[in-house]
Design a protein around this motif. Structure first.
Motif, PDB file in Angstrom:
ATOM      1  N   SER A  46       0.842  -1.204   0.000  1.00 40.62           N
ATOM      2  CA  SER A  46       0.000   0.000   0.000  1.00 40.62           C
ATOM      3  C   SER A  46       0.881   1.260   0.000  1.00 40.62           C
ATOM      4  O   SER A  46       0.402   2.363  -0.195  1.00 40.62           O
ATOM      5  CB  SER A  46      -0.946   0.003   1.202  1.00 40.62           C
ATOM      6  OG  SER A  46      -0.210   0.223   2.391  1.00 40.62           O
ATOM      7  N   TYR A  47       2.175   1.085   0.234  1.00 35.43           N
ATOM      8  CA  TYR A  47       3.106   2.215   0.209  1.00 35.43           C
ATOM      9  C   TYR A  47       3.813   2.273  -1.149  1.00 35.43           C
ATOM     10  O   TYR A  47       3.802   1.308  -1.912  1.00 35.43           O
ATOM     11  CB  TYR A  47       4.166   2.059   1.304  1.00 35.43           C
ATOM     12  CG  TYR A  47       3.629   2.374   2.684  1.00 35.43           C
ATOM     13  CD1 TYR A  47       3.593   3.680   3.149  1.00 35.43           C
ATOM     14  CD2 TYR A  47       3.164   1.361   3.512  1.00 35.43           C
ATOM     15  CE1 TYR A  47       3.110   3.975   4.409  1.00 35.43           C
ATOM     16  CE2 TYR A  47       2.677   1.651   4.772  1.00 35.43           C
ATOM     17  CZ  TYR A  47       2.648   2.960   5.222  1.00 35.43           C
ATOM     18  OH  TYR A  47       2.172   3.247   6.459  1.00 35.43           O
ATOM     19  N   ASP A  48       4.475   3.407  -1.348  1.00 34.10           N
ATOM     20  CA  ASP A  48       5.189   3.597  -2.601  1.00 34.10           C
ATOM     21  C   ASP A  48       6.562   2.906  -2.507  1.00 34.10           C
ATOM     22  O   ASP A  48       7.578   3.543  -2.269  1.00 34.10           O
ATOM     23  CB  ASP A  48       5.355   5.121  -2.817  1.00 34.10           C
ATOM     24  CG  ASP A  48       6.026   5.411  -4.137  1.00 34.10           C
ATOM     25  OD1 ASP A  48       6.015   4.523  -5.012  1.00 34.10           O
ATOM     26  OD2 ASP A  48       6.583   6.525  -4.275  1.00 34.10           O
ATOM     27  N   ILE A  49       6.546   1.606  -2.659  1.00 32.90           N
ATOM     28  CA  ILE A  49       7.811   0.871  -2.604  1.00 32.90           C
ATOM     29  C   ILE A  49       7.791  -0.232  -3.646  1.00 32.90           C
ATOM     30  O   ILE A  49       6.769  -0.902  -3.838  1.00 32.90           O
ATOM     31  CB  ILE A  49       8.083   0.284  -1.192  1.00 32.90           C
ATOM     32  CG1 ILE A  49       9.312  -0.625  -1.237  1.00 32.90           C
ATOM     33  CG2 ILE A  49       6.903  -0.440  -0.598  1.00 32.90           C
ATOM     34  CD1 ILE A  49       9.912  -0.872   0.103  1.00 32.90           C
ATOM     35  N   LYS A  50       8.928  -0.370  -4.331  1.00 32.85           N
ATOM     36  CA  LYS A  50       8.991  -1.385  -5.381  1.00 32.85           C
ATOM     37  C   LYS A  50       9.322  -2.744  -4.755  1.00 32.85           C
ATOM     38  O   LYS A  50      10.240  -2.836  -3.928  1.00 32.85           O
ATOM     39  CB  LYS A  50      10.079  -0.966  -6.377  1.00 32.85           C
ATOM     40  CG  LYS A  50      10.024  -1.740  -7.668  1.00 32.85           C
ATOM     41  CD  LYS A  50      11.000  -1.144  -8.671  1.00 32.85           C
ATOM     42  CE  LYS A  50      11.107  -2.062  -9.855  1.00 32.85           C
ATOM     43  NZ  LYS A  50      12.175  -1.724 -10.748  1.00 32.85           N
ATOM     44  N   ILE A  51       8.578  -3.778  -5.161  1.00 30.03           N
ATOM     45  CA  ILE A  51       8.858  -5.127  -4.658  1.00 30.03           C
ATOM     46  C   ILE A  51       9.174  -6.030  -5.854  1.00 30.03           C
ATOM     47  O   ILE A  51       8.388  -6.117  -6.798  1.00 30.03           O
ATOM     48  CB  ILE A  51       7.666  -5.681  -3.849  1.00 30.03           C
ATOM     49  CG1 ILE A  51       7.418  -4.787  -2.612  1.00 30.03           C
ATOM     50  CG2 ILE A  51       7.900  -7.133  -3.427  1.00 30.03           C
ATOM     51  CD1 ILE A  51       6.297  -5.223  -1.696  1.00 30.03           C
ATOM     52  N   VAL A  52      10.348  -6.645  -5.820  1.00 28.66           N
ATOM     53  CA  VAL A  52      10.770  -7.490  -6.941  1.00 28.66           C
ATOM     54  C   VAL A  52      10.899  -8.927  -6.461  1.00 28.66           C
ATOM     55  O   VAL A  52      11.503  -9.202  -5.422  1.00 28.66           O
ATOM     56  CB  VAL A  52      12.136  -7.001  -7.504  1.00 28.66           C
ATOM     57  CG1 VAL A  52      12.714  -7.996  -8.482  1.00 28.66           C
ATOM     58  CG2 VAL A  52      11.974  -5.656  -8.176  1.00 28.66           C
ATOM     59  N   ASP A  53      10.322  -9.830  -7.243  1.00 27.88           N
ATOM     60  CA  ASP A  53      10.331 -11.251  -6.926  1.00 27.88           C
ATOM     61  C   ASP A  53      11.570 -11.874  -7.588  1.00 27.88           C
ATOM     62  O   ASP A  53      11.529 -12.214  -8.759  1.00 27.88           O
ATOM     63  CB  ASP A  53       9.020 -11.804  -7.522  1.00 27.88           C
ATOM     64  CG  ASP A  53       8.863 -13.274  -7.287  1.00 27.88           C
ATOM     65  OD1 ASP A  53       9.684 -13.847  -6.583  1.00 27.88           O
ATOM     66  OD2 ASP A  53       7.898 -13.840  -7.839  1.00 27.88           O
ATOM     67  N   ALA A  54      12.668 -11.940  -6.864  1.00 26.04           N
ATOM     68  CA  ALA A  54      13.910 -12.464  -7.461  1.00 26.04           C
ATOM     69  C   ALA A  54      14.859 -12.896  -6.357  1.00 26.04           C
ATOM     70  O   ALA A  54      14.673 -12.559  -5.191  1.00 26.04           O
ATOM     71  CB  ALA A  54      14.578 -11.390  -8.306  1.00 26.04           C
ATOM     72  N   GLU A  55      15.878 -13.625  -6.778  1.00 19.96           N
ATOM     73  CA  GLU A  55      16.901 -14.046  -5.815  1.00 19.96           C
ATOM     74  C   GLU A  55      18.127 -13.156  -5.970  1.00 19.96           C
ATOM     75  O   GLU A  55      18.600 -12.951  -7.098  1.00 19.96           O
ATOM     76  CB  GLU A  55      17.277 -15.503  -6.069  1.00 19.96           C
ATOM     77  CG  GLU A  55      18.308 -15.990  -5.092  1.00 19.96           C
ATOM     78  CD  GLU A  55      18.560 -17.487  -5.207  1.00 19.96           C
ATOM     79  OE1 GLU A  55      19.301 -18.007  -4.386  1.00 19.96           O
ATOM     80  OE2 GLU A  55      18.014 -18.122  -6.133  1.00 19.96           O
TER      81      GLU A  55
END
Ligand code: NDP
Length: 297
Positions: free
Chosen positions: A68-77
């Motif tokens: 809900s915040y302005d933060i980038k989330i990346v699905d990676a190792e």
């Protein structure tokens, strides 16, 4: 250039994400899996404000809150972290990111027993995740190894499905939370085998029995190994961070011995009570620590 890159999507990482966003840092969270190890929990009853929730439910709420915040989330190792002139370079398989600070929140992985047959029957009767696999053992006989919180909560969940659960502990008194110990003692399906160790897992295609240190062979359909966890700190090796027992030592603001690298949650040596609440607190402190560090710079 990010102000901070958070590595890990458990309670510590997601909490660090929320705090980073609230401190208006340009932040990125990189995680192989959102939710971390607590999402495997069958029932969580000690997170303040939530009387009872499954690990997955709580993990979904944490994720929704962070997103809900302005933060980038990346699905990676993350493959490696390198020191640069301005801060650090964080590498994944497909990308390279620049950041001023890093927050390590990589948690722990299941400890293995290292007995003959363990590898052979993994997924064929042997499991490290009772929340994932308990329903497979309806009316079967299973054993759980360990004598602390994971093993005991695992045995209680398994008893909801299996007809018989052996809890195999190497010492003479199980040491889970007292409320959990009471539940174990009252559960008629659970038999605790004290001062007992498992020496070998046997079977043909699937696990059929386990050999105990007293040379008895116990017929079981499933074996759950719940003997603790080891910290996931490989990414930090290059920085030769100060550690004890493999866990990372941090200062009051959760900064490690490498300036600009912070750590939070279960990988932290100073965190003596490894719970969701302490991991979340550590994530918050690390994010504020990273903020202050970038401001000073
Ligand atoms: P722990 O490290 O607390 O306990 C591991 C257990 O496995 C101990 O009983 C230990 O024996 C036993 N053990 C370790 N190595 C071996 C081995 N080689 N052979 C046989 N037995 C072995 O791990 P947990 O996963 O139980 O808990 C990790 C953290 O997570 C803890 O802080 C715990 O409180 C928390 N947790 C909390 C829950 C909750 O509901 N509040 C639920 C689950 C985890 P010994 O006792 O002899 O050392």
């Amino acid at each position: 250039m990010y102000n901070t890159i958070i590595i890990g999507g458990g309670a510590a990482g997601l909490s660090a994400a929320v705090y980073s966003a609230r401190y208006k840092m340009k932040a990125l969270l990189v995680a192989k899996m959102i939710g971390g190890s607590f999402s495997e929990a069958h029932k969580i009853e000690n997170w303040l404000g939530t009387k009872s929730a499954t690990g997955i439910e709580l993990a979904e709420r944490f994720e929704e809150h962070a997103r809900s915040y302005d933060i980038k989330i990346v699905d990676a190792e993350v493959i490696s972290i390198k020191k640069t002139k301005k801060g650090f370079e964080v590498l994944t398989k497909d990308n390279k990111y620049e950041t001023e600070t890093v927050i390590l929140a990589t948690g722990m992985r299941h400890r293995q027993l290292d007995i003959p047959g363990e590898e052979k029957f993994l997924g064929k009767g042997i499991s490290y995740c009772f929340t994932c696999d308990s329903p497979l053992y309806q009316d079967k006989v299973v054993a759980v190894i360990g004598g602390a919180d994971s093993a005991c909560t695992g045995a209680i969940l398994l008893a909801e499905y299996a007809k018989k659960v052996y809890l195999i502990y190497r010492k003479s008194e199980i040491r889970a939370e007292p409320i959990t110990v009471d539940k174990i003692k009252k559960n008629k399906k659970i038999e605790v085998l004290y001062n007992t160790e498992v020496k070998e897992a046997k079977g043909n295609k699937f696990l059929g029995s386990i050999l105990l240190n007293n040379n008895k062979e116990l017929k079981v359909d499933g074996l759950f190994i719940e003997i603790g966890h080891v910290p996931v700190t490989a990414l930090a090796k290059e920085f030769k961070l100060k550690t004890e027992d493999g866990f990372i030592i941090v200062d009051d603001m959760n900064m490690t011995s490498q300036k600009g690298i912070f750590a939070a949650g279960d990988i932290v040596f100073n965190n003596k009570v490894k719970q969701i609440v302490t991991a979340a607190a550590g994530g918050a402190v690390a994010a504020v620590g990273a903020f202050k560090y970038t401001q000073k710079k």
